[in-house]
Motif scaffolding. Structure first.
Motif, mmCIF file in Angstrom:
data_model
loop_
_atom_site.group_PDB
_atom_site.id
_atom_site.type_symbol
_atom_site.label_atom_id
_atom_site.label_comp_id
_atom_site.label_asym_id
_atom_site.label_seq_id
_atom_site.Cartn_x
_atom_site.Cartn_y
_atom_site.Cartn_z
ATOM 1 N N LYS A 81 0.910 -1.047 -0.066
ATOM 2 C CA LYS A 81 -0.200 0.006 0.037
ATOM 3 C C LYS A 81 0.980 1.289 -0.103
ATOM 4 O O LYS A 81 2.010 1.223 0.774
ATOM 5 C CB LYS A 81 -0.964 0.043 0.992
ATOM 6 N N ARG A 82 0.527 2.028 -0.837
ATOM 7 C CA ARG A 82 1.205 3.580 -0.594
ATOM 8 C C ARG A 82 0.284 4.480 -0.930
ATOM 9 O O ARG A 82 -0.268 4.958 -2.043
ATOM 10 C CB ARG A 82 2.071 3.742 -1.828
ATOM 11 N N VAL A 83 -0.472 5.122 0.187
ATOM 12 C CA VAL A 83 -1.208 6.214 0.184
ATOM 13 C C VAL A 83 -0.783 7.312 0.387
ATOM 14 O O VAL A 83 -0.220 7.482 1.523
ATOM 15 C CB VAL A 83 -2.644 5.558 1.113
ATOM 16 N N LYS A 84 -1.386 8.423 -0.168
ATOM 17 C CA LYS A 84 -0.749 9.675 0.156
ATOM 18 C C LYS A 84 -1.809 10.783 -0.590
ATOM 19 O O LYS A 84 -2.281 10.485 -1.628
ATOM 20 C CB LYS A 84 0.647 10.239 -0.578
ATOM 21 N N GLY A 85 -2.179 11.651 0.190
ATOM 22 C CA GLY A 85 -3.051 12.800 -0.324
ATOM 23 C C GLY A 85 -3.003 14.200 0.505
ATOM 24 O O GLY A 85 -2.101 14.265 1.511
ATOM 25 N N TRP A 86 -3.428 15.203 0.271
ATOM 26 C CA TRP A 86 -3.592 16.286 0.863
ATOM 27 C C TRP A 86 -5.083 16.808 1.319
ATOM 28 O O TRP A 86 -5.870 16.772 0.455
ATOM 29 C CB TRP A 86 -2.972 17.575 -0.189
ATOM 30 N N GLY A 87 -5.203 16.841 2.704
ATOM 31 C CA GLY A 87 -6.495 17.408 3.125
ATOM 32 C C GLY A 87 -7.632 16.224 2.782
ATOM 33 O O GLY A 87 -8.618 16.526 2.601
ATOM 34 N N SER A 88 -6.964 15.018 2.899
ATOM 35 C CA SER A 88 -7.808 13.899 2.518
ATOM 36 C C SER A 88 -8.632 13.147 3.503
ATOM 37 O O SER A 88 -9.667 12.471 3.297
ATOM 38 C CB SER A 88 -6.881 12.692 1.752
ATOM 39 N N TYR A 89 -8.434 13.844 5.003
ATOM 40 C CA TYR A 89 -9.200 13.326 5.716
ATOM 41 C C TYR A 89 -9.732 14.335 6.679
ATOM 42 O O TYR A 89 -9.890 14.119 7.996
ATOM 43 C CB TYR A 89 -8.156 12.310 6.929
ATOM 44 N N GLY A 90 -10.176 15.504 5.953
ATOM 45 C CA GLY A 90 -10.813 16.581 6.852
ATOM 46 C C GLY A 90 -12.229 16.285 7.234
ATOM 47 O O GLY A 90 -12.888 15.350 6.587
ATOM 48 N N GLY A 91 -12.733 16.853 8.154
ATOM 49 C CA GLY A 91 -14.161 16.722 8.558
ATOM 50 C C GLY A 91 -15.084 16.806 7.636
ATOM 51 O O GLY A 91 -16.125 16.368 7.658
ATOM 52 N N GLY B 299 8.107 16.356 -12.580
ATOM 53 C CA GLY B 299 9.105 16.410 -11.571
ATOM 54 C C GLY B 299 8.353 15.799 -10.234
ATOM 55 O O GLY B 299 9.158 15.788 -9.248
ATOM 56 N N PHE B 300 7.012 15.136 -10.346
ATOM 57 C CA PHE B 300 6.585 14.742 -8.923
ATOM 58 C C PHE B 300 7.384 13.718 -8.436
ATOM 59 O O PHE B 300 7.475 13.407 -7.205
ATOM 60 C CB PHE B 300 4.909 14.168 -9.208
ATOM 61 N N ARG B 301 8.034 12.650 -9.224
ATOM 62 C CA ARG B 301 9.049 11.766 -8.831
ATOM 63 C C ARG B 301 10.237 12.434 -7.654
ATOM 64 O O ARG B 301 10.800 11.634 -7.120
ATOM 65 C CB ARG B 301 9.315 10.839 -9.605
ATOM 66 N N ASP B 302 10.374 13.671 -7.886
ATOM 67 C CA ASP B 302 11.503 14.138 -7.137
ATOM 68 C C ASP B 302 11.081 14.190 -5.819
ATOM 69 O O ASP B 302 11.735 13.864 -4.688
ATOM 70 C CB ASP B 302 11.781 15.638 -7.378
ATOM 71 N N LYS B 303 9.667 13.985 -5.342
ATOM 72 C CA LYS B 303 9.291 13.877 -3.938
ATOM 73 C C LYS B 303 8.718 12.448 -3.810
ATOM 74 O O LYS B 303 8.536 12.146 -2.779
ATOM 75 C CB LYS B 303 7.973 14.597 -3.887
ATOM 76 N N PHE B 304 8.406 11.784 -4.792
ATOM 77 C CA PHE B 304 7.813 10.534 -4.709
ATOM 78 C C PHE B 304 8.790 9.336 -5.500
ATOM 79 O O PHE B 304 8.298 8.820 -6.595
ATOM 80 C CB PHE B 304 6.391 10.162 -5.210
ATOM 81 N N LYS B 305 9.796 9.292 -4.699
ATOM 82 C CA LYS B 305 10.971 8.348 -5.505
ATOM 83 C C LYS B 305 10.641 6.990 -5.463
ATOM 84 O O LYS B 305 11.063 6.130 -6.343
ATOM 85 C CB LYS B 305 12.302 8.573 -5.034
ATOM 86 N N ASP B 306 9.518 6.626 -4.618
ATOM 87 C CA ASP B 306 9.367 5.192 -4.332
ATOM 88 C C ASP B 306 8.488 4.761 -5.573
ATOM 89 O O ASP B 306 8.137 3.621 -5.873
ATOM 90 C CB ASP B 306 8.891 4.652 -3.128
ATOM 91 N N ILE B 307 7.653 5.653 -6.325
ATOM 92 C CA ILE B 307 6.919 5.526 -7.361
ATOM 93 C C ILE B 307 7.725 5.101 -8.594
ATOM 94 O O ILE B 307 8.251 5.988 -9.194
ATOM 95 C CB ILE B 307 5.878 6.570 -7.636
ATOM 96 N N HIS B 308 7.528 3.933 -9.151
ATOM 97 C CA HIS B 308 8.554 3.306 -10.164
ATOM 98 C C HIS B 308 8.082 3.760 -11.673
ATOM 99 O O HIS B 308 6.889 4.273 -11.510
ATOM 100 C CB HIS B 308 8.487 1.649 -10.211
ATOM 101 N N MET B 309 8.940 3.716 -12.481
ATOM 102 C CA MET B 309 8.763 4.156 -13.726
ATOM 103 C C MET B 309 9.093 2.993 -14.778
ATOM 104 O O MET B 309 10.112 2.514 -14.724
ATOM 105 C CB MET B 309 9.412 5.533 -14.196
ATOM 106 N N ILE B 310 8.100 2.552 -15.734
ATOM 107 C CA ILE B 310 8.489 1.648 -16.760
ATOM 108 C C ILE B 310 8.443 2.354 -18.288
ATOM 109 O O ILE B 310 7.415 2.909 -18.762
ATOM 110 C CB ILE B 310 7.787 0.564 -16.782
ATOM 111 N N ASN B 311 9.798 2.448 -18.742
ATOM 112 C CA ASN B 311 9.675 3.126 -20.277
ATOM 113 C C ASN B 311 8.822 4.647 -20.207
ATOM 114 O O ASN B 311 8.055 4.899 -21.190
ATOM 115 C CB ASN B 311 8.875 2.237 -21.295
#
Length: 311
Positions: free
Chosen positions: A119-129, A181-193
């Protein structure tokens, strides 16, 4: 004698010079008068066919006044198909997008199975009331989320609807490409071709949280996906806008999403009070509400427009 002749000649020349000067002056005066008359007639004729409208003053919320004759430039008038019953929405999406086969079938494909995290869950403001409050209020059967990334807020809503005993379908619109450039912050998200694996990791997250019956991806741009939902008659009771954060993207998403909002439904979004507002989210929301006579409510960092509440 010679002196008198010279005087007569000088007098004659002076007289000729005066005559020539008078003629030139008369011609110049006539030319100037003609020029002024032409300019005056041109000015009068132009003012009768053209009226200048000065630009409207700008505020942080967008144009202070939108002239009535310019409203059509801001409206979206696409006619949507008659709305589908909520119980037909999931199968309609599966049939039209996934060739009648669930995208979760036989997942993951072999070429990415070793590259995904459990699992790799990430968000911004994703759990607000705001999510719980709106779900309890609207009790939606169909939720449309525009901008989902790795599915944090979608999975949170899936859990909330499950707790309330609701049978809710959550449609997640995203091209799953991230941003340059988002992978500068999420280097664990792999890329294929050159293909980032956001889509596959999103699906892995949905499977991990046992939400495959509730959460369904629409892996396209927000513009093309919302247009097709409109054509297919898919409407949402609750729609979240959280994709592009510049003015043009937010403006387009809100207008398209409004077309597929069920009467009495609620549309809302993130970044009303965050740094992203500087790129235009709040201006887009406020302008849309102003043009359509709607009221913007706020809940934490989120904006909320209830279709039943007018100004």
């Amino acid at each position: 004698m010679k002196e008198k002749e010279n005087q007569r000649s000088l007098h004659h020349n002076q007289k000729n010079l005066v005559n020539v000067t008078m003629k030139l002056f008369a011609k110049s005066t006539a030319y100037v008068i003609l020029l002024l008359l032409s300019y005056t007639l041109g000015y009068l004729s132009s003012t009768t066919s053209y009226s200048y409208t000065p630009p409207q003053p700008l505020t942080d919320d967008g144009p202070a006044i939108v002239p009535a004759n310019q409203l059509d430039n801001f409206r979206v008038t696409t006619r949507c198909a008659d709305s589908l019953p909520s119980q037909l929405v999931r199968q309609t999406i599966v049939d039209r997008i996934f060739n009648a086969t669930s995208p979760y079938a036989n997942f993951p494909p072999p070429h990415v199975s070793q590259l995904l995290r459990t699992k790799r869950v990430k968000g911004w403001g994703s759990y607000g009331g705001v999510f719980e409050r709106l779900i309890k209020k609207v009790r939606p059967r169909v939720v449309v989320e525009v901008g989902t990334f790795l599915g944090a807020s979608a999975l949170h809503m899936a859990n909330l609807t499950r707790q309330l005993g609701l049978e809710t379908q959550i449609l997640c619109v995203d091209d799953f490409r991230g941003w340059p450039g988002f992978r500068d912050k999420f280097k664990d998200i792999h890329m294929i071709n050159g293909d980032v694996l956001l889509y596959y990791q999103f699906m892995q997250n949905v499977i991990y949280f046992n939400a495959t019956d509730t959460v369904l991806p629409l892996p396209y741009s927000s513009g093309s996906a919302l247009m097709k939902l409109c054509e297919w008659g898919v409407v949402g009771d609750l729609i979240e806008i959280d994709a592009g954060h510049d003015f043009n993207s937010a403006w387009a998403d809100i207008n398209r999403a409004w077309r597929i909002l069920r009467p009495g439904g609620v549309i809302f979004g993130h970044d009303y009070f965050t740094a992203a507002d500087n790129r235009g989210v709040r201006r887009a929301v406020n302008l849309f509400a102003k043009i359509n006579g709607l009221q913007v409510q706020t809940d934490g960092q989120h904006w909320v427009i209830d279709s039943t509440v007018n100004v």
